[in-house]
Design an enzyme around this catalytic site. Structure first.
Site, PDB file in Angstrom:
ATOM      1  N   ASP A 146      83.251 -48.570  62.414  1.00  0.00           N
ATOM      2  CA  ASP A 146      83.122 -47.422  61.517  1.00  0.00           C
ATOM      3  C   ASP A 146      82.160 -46.409  62.122  1.00  0.00           C
ATOM      4  O   ASP A 146      82.084 -46.298  63.351  1.00  0.00           O
ATOM      5  CB  ASP A 146      82.644 -47.931  60.141  1.00  0.00           C
ATOM      6  CG  ASP A 146      83.160 -47.076  58.992  1.00  0.00           C
ATOM      7  OD1 ASP A 146      82.790 -45.901  58.940  1.00  0.00           O
ATOM      8  OD2 ASP A 146      83.923 -47.579  58.155  1.00  0.00           O
ATOM      9  N   HIS A 202      79.473 -43.147  55.875  1.00  0.00           N
ATOM     10  CA  HIS A 202      80.722 -43.883  55.653  1.00  0.00           C
ATOM     11  C   HIS A 202      80.596 -45.346  56.083  1.00  0.00           C
ATOM     12  O   HIS A 202      80.966 -46.265  55.352  1.00  0.00           O
ATOM     13  CB  HIS A 202      81.833 -43.169  56.429  1.00  0.00           C
ATOM     14  CG  HIS A 202      83.222 -43.693  56.202  1.00  0.00           C
ATOM     15  ND1 HIS A 202      83.762 -44.703  56.956  1.00  0.00           N
ATOM     16  CD2 HIS A 202      84.165 -43.336  55.316  1.00  0.00           C
ATOM     17  CE1 HIS A 202      85.003 -44.936  56.537  1.00  0.00           C
ATOM     18  NE2 HIS A 202      85.276 -44.120  55.541  1.00  0.00           N
ATOM     19  N   SER A 528      89.521 -46.422  52.526  1.00  0.00           N
ATOM     20  CA  SER A 528      88.338 -46.842  53.285  1.00  0.00           C
ATOM     21  C   SER A 528      87.445 -47.740  52.453  1.00  0.00           C
ATOM     22  O   SER A 528      86.719 -48.565  52.995  1.00  0.00           O
ATOM     23  CB  SER A 528      87.505 -45.622  53.684  1.00  0.00           C
ATOM     24  OG  SER A 528      87.986 -45.044  54.851  1.00  0.00           O
TER      25      SER A 528
END
Ligand SMILES: *[C@@H]1O[C@H](CO)[C@@H](O)[C@H](O)[C@H]1NC(C)=O
Ligand SMILES: *[C@@H]1O[C@H](CO)[C@@H](O)[C@H](O)[C@H]1NC(C)=O
Ligand SMILES: *[C@@H]1O[C@H](CO)[C@@H](O)[C@H](O)[C@H]1NC(C)=O
Ligand SMILES: *[C@@H]1O[C@H](CO)[C@@H](O)[C@H](O)[C@H]1NC(C)=O
Ligand SMILES: *[C@@H]1O[C@H](CO)[C@@H](O)[C@H](O)[C@H]1NC(C)=O
Ligand SMILES: *[C@@H]1O[C@H](CO)[C@@H](O)[C@H](O)[C@H]1NC(C)=O
Length: 744
Positions: A146, A202, A528
């Site tokens: 990620d 994220h 996600s």
């Protein structure tokens, strides 16, 4: 280049940043080892990888080798396939093509990044049940590819964590000793700005969702307050930073390559591109090698719903995860002048908002332009029209928070974000900068009717905070990508759905509210967010059943998934209509049931060979996935539906189709299962035998399933096949589609 699998980050324009000069691009190069190589490397004293790397370097054109070879070679791959990535010009590639052992070179694609409460929603409770039985994921390592990690976040404290397992060989590439028994590894790749640190938030969010430790009193500006915890709170985390604004394929491959050597058990990838044949899909290639080593690869399905055939990451050896809602809303209600209340959501819940009526202004009213992003852009908001008003904006591609910023800058006092028919009932709680709410499509119609009913429309807001108990949950989110799979329509995808709307999890400290309070948790939406939930469940299952293969873990989750929502109605889609199988796959993950599935549909790596040959890939293409020579003439070929998958996707033409499936008994030794069939409309489904009697654990028994079209078959239809015993129910969904007759 697909959308990021998270809906909050939209800058996908990073590809150009990578190219070093106009004519150099990063190519991914596949090569074939010479026959003599095997003896050569075992005879060699130096490490086989060093020999391999030297050989890879020999492919670089000599003009390069003599000058700046080190900068041209990007990565040498050892596990994911034999080959490398290098910065090359088209001319360099032409020269390279003539060298013996060269197979192919393609410019890389840029892929995109596609919770206090969600573990409880998944039925996970402290000190009891599945969490206790699985030791909270103890001993399992989840690798997360990620944007990196915020290492000092309380979610990654190692309180109560055992040391990493002895097999762990990874590295911590932070300059300071921030890794611990929770965060056991953190690496970065080419495009990572020299550190595994997470600049976007994220990666911190997805890692926290999969395996964050318990943090009490986690909230975002007082909302969604509770104990934040990941799905597998005692699993270890190994972070591989492969994305900044986009994610380059060469970095993703390099991360998978080293993660396999490092010793991860689960790989979690909340990113992807569009569906391409598996031999050209680099995530599928890396995942195949990982699967062969017993690593389960869990991936987001993508955020390109609600349209059909929009999935990413659809290879059968990958777990493909769609996104659904949880029963928590962070409610912000728009109250209209006619007293109608329209319930929406917002993470911004100002305590000091005066609920007086403000004039409403909708720049898009009676405009023919249907571009949802057009009206709330900075340039087009007219201060004279907006000042002191609540402005109505439409959900589009520009993030809602940016539109709110524009409205505020133009002097607006609030914003009502209205869904289009496409988003339907999926609403989001965003960190707005002004009083705002996101209302659903049905309420949008009520709002427009009100606007048209009066010459001086007015409205205000009522902020109601965190509300638990949405009985429509779980409902599939509008953005969740749908099947059928483009690359392999005979495999039902997505596999499963999990929480992915308004998920609270760890974040780096960048979210500020208007009183400048920073939050280190954030609420985000996207597939996600659902992918790491399933990665966490996979870690719990791996901890409870260390001998289960990746396919067995998938099967356990899929055959036990929930089919009804909290109101006990069939799971719905974003329109509140029953979700079809290409929308929800096998259903919504139920971790506790997955721990004890009764039977599993196992697949060994070698079983994929006849499947790949059956896709009509050439020997060369199959060999590229397997990483060794393939000979489809010598192999049997099977149709996609014959793969021992825990679900069925059939295309109904005029012929009878027969398949066999083999189930392994992982429940009680002596158990008798009877088949129950729910036929898709227009297809006769028969199963032989109708009873399976097991006398041993791990015993395998096979059955044959026959699909007979009853009449000209025109409309898609869903059904299921369930093996039930006194204790277990093992369900496989059946998606039937009519054959598309193409006129030549
Ligand atoms: C900002 O966050 C703080 C702390 O959570 C909270 O007390 C305050 O009310 C928030 N302000 C707004 C305008 O939401
Ligand atoms: C969150 O909940 C805890 C425990 O119930 C409480 O002590 C704390 O004050 C709450 N925080 C906020 C911001 O609501
Ligand atoms: C918008 O169009 C509708 C019907 O097309 C009409 O009834 C309404 O008066 C119009 N509103 C404005 C503000 O022009
Ligand atoms: C802004 O709106 C006012 C009032 O409707 C109008 O007079 C003016 O022309 C508009 N300005 C622009 C730049 O469109
Ligand atoms: C592969 O080729 C055979 C023979 O032409 C055809 O019957 C079959 O449908 C093809 N399979 C796929 C998946 O395209
Ligand atoms: C389905 O097939 C079975 C076995 O061939 C047959 O007994 C049954 O009548 C068929 N059902 C329908 C609805 O045609």
């Amino acid at each position: 280049m697909g959308l990021m699998h998270i809906l909050n980050l939209f800058s996908v324009l990073s590809l150009q940043l990578l190219a070093i000069s106009a004519n150099l691009e990063t190519y991914i190069v596949h090569v074939e080892l010479p026959e003599s190589y095997a003896q050569l490397s075992t005879a060699s004293i130096s490490s086989p990888n060093e020999d391999l790397d030297r050989w890879y370097n020999s492919f670089l054109p000599t003009t390069i080798a003599s000058t700046n070879e080190a900068q041209r070679m990007v990565y040498c791959y050892h596990n994911v396939f034999k080959g490398f990535s290098a910065k090359l010009s088209a001319e360099d590639v032409k020269v390279m093509e003539k060298k013996p052992g060269f197979l192919s070179a393609r410019p890389q694609r840029m892929l995109s990044l596609h919770t206090t409460h969600s573990p409880i929603f998944l039925g996970l409770h402290q000190n009891s049940g599945f969490w206790r039985e699985s030791n909270y994921g103890k001993g399992v390592i989840i690798g997360v590819l990620d944007t990196g990690i915020e290492p000092n976040h309380p979610s990654f404290s190692d309180e109560g964590m055992p040391p990493p397992p002895a097999k762990w060989k990874g590295k911590c590439e932070f300059n300071t000793p921030v890794c611990n028994k929770k965060l056991i590894g953190a690496r970065f790749f080419q495009d990572g700005n020299g550190s595994p640190a997470d600049e976007s938030g994220h990666g911190t969010h997805t890692a926290g969702t999969a395996a964050g430790n318990f943090v009490k009193g986690a909230n975002v500006f007082g909302n969604a307050n509770g104990t934040a915890v990941g799905v597998a709170p005692h699993a270890h985390l190994a972070i591989y930073k492969v994305c900044t604004t986009g994610c380059s394929e060469s970095d993703i491959l390099a991360a998978m390559d080293v993660a396999i050597d490092d010793g991860v058990d689960i790989l979690s990838l909340s990113l992807g591109g569009s569906s391409v044949p598996f031999h050209n899909d680099n995530i599928a290639l890396g995942a195949y090698s990982a699967m062969e080593k017993g690593i389960l690869v869990s991936c987001s399905a993508g955020n390109n719903g609600p349209f059909g055939s929009t999935l990413s990451n659809d290879a059968p050896w990958i777990l493909t995860v769609g996104a659904s809602t949880i029963d928590r809303q962070i409610r912000a209600t728009a109250v209209l002048g006619n007293k109608k209340e329209l319930d929406g959501q917002s993470l911004y819940q100002p305590k000091d908002f005066h609920p007086r009526l403000y004039p409403l202004f909708y720049p898009g009213l009676n405009q023919s332009d249907t571009d949802a992003d057009r009206y709330c852009t900075e340039a087009l908001l007219n201060i004279t029209q907006v000042k002191g008003k609540i402005v109505i904006c439409e959900v589009g591609l520009i993030p809602p928070t940016s539109k709110g910023t524009n409205v505020k800058a133009a002097g607006g006092v609030g914003m009502i974000m209205i869904n289009s028919e496409q988003e339907a009932y999926t609403t989001r709680a965003d960190a707005h900068v002004l009083p705002a709410t996101n209302i659903n499509y049905a309420d949008r119609l009520k709002l427009i009717a009100y606007l048209e009913s009066t010459s001086s429309p007015v409205a205000t807001f009522s902020f109601k905070g965190t509300i638990i108990g949405d009985s429509h949950a779980p409902a599939v989110a509008s953005f969740s990508s749908r099947g059928p799979s483009y690359s392999s329509p005979g495999i039902l995808k997505p596999d499963i759905i999990g929480p992915g709307v308004n998920i609270l999890a760890a974040y780096h400290e960048s979210v500020e509210n208007s009183t400048n309070t920073k939050a280190n948790f954030h609420v985000l939406s996207g597939t996600s967010m659902s992918c790491p939930h399933l990665s966490g469940v996979a870690a719990l299952l791996k901890s409870a059943h260390p001998d289960w293969s990746p396919a067995a873990i998938k099967s356990a989750m899929m055959t036990t998934a929930d089919l009804v929502n909290l109101a006990q109605n069939p799971i719905e889609d974003e329109k509140h209509l029953p979700a079809d199988l290409f929308t929800m796959g096998s259903g919504h993950v139920n971790p506790a049931r997955a721990n004890n599935p009764g039977l599993i549909y196992d697949i060994e790596p070698k079983d994929y060979i006849p499947y790949l040959c059956g896709l009509n890939y050439s020997d060369w293409e199959v060999g590229r996935i397997l990483q060794r020579k393939a000979n489809c003439k010598a192999e049997s070929r099977i149709s996609e539906t014959q793969l021992n998958y825990p679900s069925f996707s059939i295309v109904v033409g005029s012929t009878i189709q027969k398949y066999t499936r083999t189930v392994t008994n992982v429940g009680d030794a002596n158990s008798i299962y009877r088949v129950k069939i729910d036929q898709p409309g227009g297809v006769n489904v028969t199963v032989k035998p109708r009873i399976l009697s097991f006398s041993k654990v791990n015993q395998k028994l096979s059955y044959e399933i026959t699909f007979t079209p009853l009449s000209p078959y025109k409309t898609p239809s869903d059904g299921s096949l369930t093996w039930t015993s006194a204790k277990y129910s093992v369900r496989s969904p059946i998606a039937a589609q009519p054959e598309v007759v193409t006129s030549a």
